[in-house]
Design a protein around this motif. Structure first.
Motif, PDB file in Angstrom:
ATOM      1  N   SER A 140      -8.869  -6.884  15.395  1.00  0.00           N
ATOM      2  CA  SER A 140      -8.190  -7.787  14.445  1.00  0.00           C
ATOM      3  C   SER A 140      -6.677  -7.698  14.505  1.00  0.00           C
ATOM      4  O   SER A 140      -5.985  -8.682  14.250  1.00  0.00           O
ATOM      5  CB  SER A 140      -8.656  -7.474  13.029  1.00  0.00           C
ATOM      6  OG  SER A 140      -8.454  -6.090  12.756  1.00  0.00           O
ATOM      7  N   GLY A 141      -6.121  -6.527  14.818  1.00  0.00           N
ATOM      8  CA  GLY A 141      -4.662  -6.373  14.742  1.00  0.00           C
ATOM      9  C   GLY A 141      -4.176  -6.810  13.371  1.00  0.00           C
ATOM     10  O   GLY A 141      -4.752  -6.451  12.339  1.00  0.00           O
ATOM     11  N   ALA A 142      -3.130  -7.634  13.354  1.00  0.00           N
ATOM     12  CA  ALA A 142      -2.555  -8.086  12.077  1.00  0.00           C
ATOM     13  C   ALA A 142      -3.351  -9.239  11.459  1.00  0.00           C
ATOM     14  O   ALA A 142      -3.024  -9.671  10.347  1.00  0.00           O
ATOM     15  CB  ALA A 142      -1.113  -8.521  12.290  1.00  0.00           C
ATOM     16  N   SER A 143      -4.343  -9.765  12.165  1.00  0.00           N
ATOM     17  CA  SER A 143      -5.150 -10.908  11.679  1.00  0.00           C
ATOM     18  C   SER A 143      -4.274 -12.107  11.319  1.00  0.00           C
ATOM     19  O   SER A 143      -4.620 -12.893  10.443  1.00  0.00           O
ATOM     20  CB  SER A 143      -6.001 -10.522  10.461  1.00  0.00           C
ATOM     21  OG  SER A 143      -6.969  -9.582  10.815  1.00  0.00           O
ATOM     22  N   SER A 144      -3.133 -12.254  11.996  1.00  0.00           N
ATOM     23  CA  SER A 144      -2.203 -13.322  11.585  1.00  0.00           C
ATOM     24  C   SER A 144      -2.787 -14.709  11.817  1.00  0.00           C
ATOM     25  O   SER A 144      -2.626 -15.596  10.970  1.00  0.00           O
ATOM     26  CB  SER A 144      -0.855 -13.160  12.291  1.00  0.00           C
ATOM     27  OG  SER A 144      -1.024 -12.935  13.666  1.00  0.00           O
ATOM     28  N   GLY A 170      -5.016  -5.213   5.653  1.00  0.00           N
ATOM     29  CA  GLY A 170      -6.103  -5.596   4.739  1.00  0.00           C
ATOM     30  C   GLY A 170      -5.631  -5.653   3.300  1.00  0.00           C
ATOM     31  O   GLY A 170      -5.990  -6.568   2.542  1.00  0.00           O
ATOM     32  N   ARG A 171      -4.794  -4.668   2.906  1.00  0.00           N
ATOM     33  CA  ARG A 171      -4.268  -4.671   1.525  1.00  0.00           C
ATOM     34  C   ARG A 171      -3.419  -5.914   1.297  1.00  0.00           C
ATOM     35  O   ARG A 171      -3.480  -6.559   0.253  1.00  0.00           O
ATOM     36  CB  ARG A 171      -3.445  -3.400   1.268  1.00  0.00           C
ATOM     37  CG  ARG A 171      -4.333  -2.199   0.916  1.00  0.00           C
ATOM     38  CD  ARG A 171      -3.496  -1.017   0.433  1.00  0.00           C
ATOM     39  NE  ARG A 171      -2.830  -0.339   1.529  1.00  0.00           N
ATOM     40  CZ  ARG A 171      -3.402   0.571   2.310  1.00  0.00           C
ATOM     41  NH1 ARG A 171      -4.642   0.926   2.100  1.00  0.00           N
ATOM     42  NH2 ARG A 171      -2.730   1.147   3.287  1.00  0.00           N
ATOM     43  N   GLN A 172      -2.628  -6.287   2.320  1.00  0.00           N
ATOM     44  CA  GLN A 172      -1.784  -7.478   2.189  1.00  0.00           C
ATOM     45  C   GLN A 172      -2.657  -8.741   2.055  1.00  0.00           C
ATOM     46  O   GLN A 172      -2.363  -9.631   1.247  1.00  0.00           O
ATOM     47  CB  GLN A 172      -0.857  -7.595   3.406  1.00  0.00           C
ATOM     48  CG  GLN A 172       0.194  -8.681   3.298  1.00  0.00           C
ATOM     49  CD  GLN A 172       1.123  -8.469   2.100  1.00  0.00           C
ATOM     50  OE1 GLN A 172       1.674  -7.394   1.918  1.00  0.00           O
ATOM     51  NE2 GLN A 172       1.272  -9.502   1.259  1.00  0.00           N
ATOM     52  N   LEU A 173      -3.748  -8.794   2.810  1.00  0.00           N
ATOM     53  CA  LEU A 173      -4.631  -9.970   2.737  1.00  0.00           C
ATOM     54  C   LEU A 173      -5.248 -10.092   1.340  1.00  0.00           C
ATOM     55  O   LEU A 173      -5.350 -11.194   0.783  1.00  0.00           O
ATOM     56  CB  LEU A 173      -5.748  -9.865   3.785  1.00  0.00           C
ATOM     57  CG  LEU A 173      -5.338 -10.095   5.244  1.00  0.00           C
ATOM     58  CD1 LEU A 173      -6.469  -9.719   6.196  1.00  0.00           C
ATOM     59  CD2 LEU A 173      -4.935 -11.552   5.468  1.00  0.00           C
ATOM     60  N   THR A 218     -12.585 -10.019  -0.428  1.00  0.00           N
ATOM     61  CA  THR A 218     -12.896  -8.595  -0.268  1.00  0.00           C
ATOM     62  C   THR A 218     -12.663  -8.221   1.184  1.00  0.00           C
ATOM     63  O   THR A 218     -13.243  -8.836   2.085  1.00  0.00           O
ATOM     64  CB  THR A 218     -14.380  -8.324  -0.626  1.00  0.00           C
ATOM     65  OG1 THR A 218     -14.608  -8.806  -1.944  1.00  0.00           O
ATOM     66  CG2 THR A 218     -14.703  -6.847  -0.545  1.00  0.00           C
ATOM     67  N   VAL A 219     -11.802  -7.236   1.423  1.00  0.00           N
ATOM     68  CA  VAL A 219     -11.532  -6.793   2.795  1.00  0.00           C
ATOM     69  C   VAL A 219     -12.121  -5.396   2.976  1.00  0.00           C
ATOM     70  O   VAL A 219     -11.850  -4.502   2.177  1.00  0.00           O
ATOM     71  CB  VAL A 219     -10.017  -6.785   3.103  1.00  0.00           C
ATOM     72  CG1 VAL A 219      -9.771  -6.371   4.551  1.00  0.00           C
ATOM     73  CG2 VAL A 219      -9.408  -8.162   2.846  1.00  0.00           C
ATOM     74  N   GLU A 220     -12.949  -5.252   4.011  1.00  0.00           N
ATOM     75  CA  GLU A 220     -13.575  -3.952   4.308  1.00  0.00           C
ATOM     76  C   GLU A 220     -13.179  -3.527   5.724  1.00  0.00           C
ATOM     77  O   GLU A 220     -13.938  -3.752   6.672  1.00  0.00           O
ATOM     78  CB  GLU A 220     -15.099  -4.061   4.194  1.00  0.00           C
ATOM     79  CG  GLU A 220     -15.589  -4.374   2.797  1.00  0.00           C
ATOM     80  CD  GLU A 220     -17.104  -4.575   2.729  1.00  0.00           C
ATOM     81  OE1 GLU A 220     -17.793  -4.383   3.755  1.00  0.00           O
ATOM     82  OE2 GLU A 220     -17.588  -4.945   1.652  1.00  0.00           O
ATOM     83  N   PRO A 221     -11.981  -2.955   5.891  1.00  0.00           N
ATOM     84  CA  PRO A 221     -11.539  -2.591   7.248  1.00  0.00           C
ATOM     85  C   PRO A 221     -12.462  -1.558   7.876  1.00  0.00           C
ATOM     86  O   PRO A 221     -12.894  -0.625   7.196  1.00  0.00           O
ATOM     87  CB  PRO A 221     -10.146  -1.993   7.033  1.00  0.00           C
ATOM     88  CG  PRO A 221      -9.757  -2.342   5.642  1.00  0.00           C
ATOM     89  CD  PRO A 221     -11.017  -2.531   4.863  1.00  0.00           C
TER      90      PRO A 221
END
Ligand SMILES: C[S@@+](CC[C@H](N)C(=O)[O-])C[C@H]1O[C@@H](n2cnc3c(N)ncnc32)[C@H](O)[C@@H]1O
Length: 347
Positions: free
Chosen positions: A96-100, A132-135, A143-146
């Motif tokens: 995913s990297g930054a998922s930008s 993930g916190r930023q998203l 809900t983000v589950e890295p």
């Protein structure tokens, strides 16, 4: 997190490096560096600093256009992609990297499916946790589950989920997998998927020699040479000298009507004979003049596919091509694969 139990490594000079002395995830780096064909696993380039540098480069570069090409396709087709799975769905982002760019798919998925769980999978654990916190801040209710680990461990991590799974593998990252392992890796992913799941892969199709030599030129040295050597020195208390390794690019062109894509091979080559000492391993590594460190165990750092090759790859791996989208220049493709035995149409 690595699959299985790491084993001890016997170096060319007969020294045994015990896995008890080295953290599991670094053991594969020891294995690769001490193999006759020296390399580092590709994920190793992407610690937090490497990930930050990479994200900055891919968004700003005037010659490496993968990010822009893929972004333009997602801008137009994110909803088409989101429509490929039915609700409820979970979105998984491999490497995913930054998922930008993934943000476009997240937005389309939320519009179409409502509440969404997003699972970024990447070896750069700390980096994806921060992203993930930023998203979660930017998208209330998301809900983000890295998952900090290897691709296949990430796929297995979501195997038991009840929702339909939409797996993304963006940024041309799939093409970094060794050409000798690509079919096997897709087969392994296929084995974890069910009827309602989809795998969406972004791949570069630009095989223009001049464009590629500019895209993969010295702009990458701060990441693939300077940061990599700094990480090796930090992890193993080493004395590698950045100035004694040159970043190099090679394009291997294959016939477009064959199954093997053309590919780029990137490496560091030793300027002069030298001995490098990695103190925590008690290990000396000798380099001949011009001897290389590659960035993957396979020959390719990045492949340049065409549509026929992609279709063959999908069919050899138990997938059917459900849909694909290209950019205006037709030198980048986002392809949606469906488990073959449940797909009614192959476009
Ligand atoms: C080229 S970047 C792509 C980032 C992002 N998906 C994009 O499109 O901009 C590749 C990412 O894959 C991750 N990666 C490389 N090999 C991996 C592996 N074997 N398992 C998990 N992540 C890996 C790297 O840490 C890096 O973040």
């Amino acid at each position: 997190m690595m699959s299985g139990q790491a084993s001890d490594v016997t170096t060319e000079s007969g020294d045994v490096i015990s896995h008890n002395d080295v953290p599991d995830e670094l053991m594969s780096v020891v294995t690769s560096l001490t193999s006759p064909r020296r390399y580092v696993p590709q994920w190793y380039v992407y610690d937090t600093r490497g990930s930050e540098l990479c994200e900055e480069l891919i968004q700003k570069s005037k010659t490496y256009k993968v990010w822009q090409h893929e972004y333009s396709i997602l801008q137009t087709h994110a909803d088409d992609i989101a429509s490929k799975v039915s609700s409820p769905a979970v979105l998984v982002d491999l490497g995913s990297g930054a998922s930008s760019k993934t943000r476009l798919v997240i937005e389309a998925m939320r519009q179409r499916h409502g509440r969404l769980t997003f699972v970024p999978v990447d070896m750069a654990k700390e980096f994806i946790e921060n992203c993930g916190r930023q998203l979660e801040t930017d998208y209330p209710g998301l809900t983000v589950e890295p998952f900090g680990g290897m691709y296949m461990d990430g796929v297995q991590n979501v195997a038991a989920r009840e929702e339909n799974r939409l797996l993304l593998w963006l940024g041309n990252s799939f093409s970094n997998v060794s050409i000798h392992h690509q079919v096997k890796m897709l087969q392994e992913i296929r084995a974890q998927l069910s009827e309602g799941d989809r795998l969406v892969i972004g791949v570069d199709m630009d095989a223009d020699r001049e464009a590629l030599s500019q895209a993969y030129g010295d702009q990458w040295a701060p990441i693939w040479r300077d940061n990599l050597i700094s990480r090796l020195n930090k992890d193993f208390d080493g004395n590698m000298d950045v100035e004694k390794f040159d970043f190099s690019f090679e394009l291997v062109e294959n016939p477009p009507d064959g199954d093997t894509p053309s590919y780029v091979a990137l490496s560091l080559s030793s300027s002069g004979r030298q001995r490098v000492h990695l103190r925590t391993l008690g290990l000396d590594i000798d380099f001949d003049d011009g001897e290389k460190i590659y960035f993957y165990e396979g020959p390719n750092t990045s492949c340049k596919f065409n549509l026929r090759q992609l279709r063959r790859l999908a069919e050899s791996s138990g997938f059917a091509v459900d849909a694909y989208w290209t950019n205006a220049e037709e030198n980048y493709c986002v392809i949606c694969l469906a488990p073959a035995d449940v797909s009614h149409t192959s476009v």
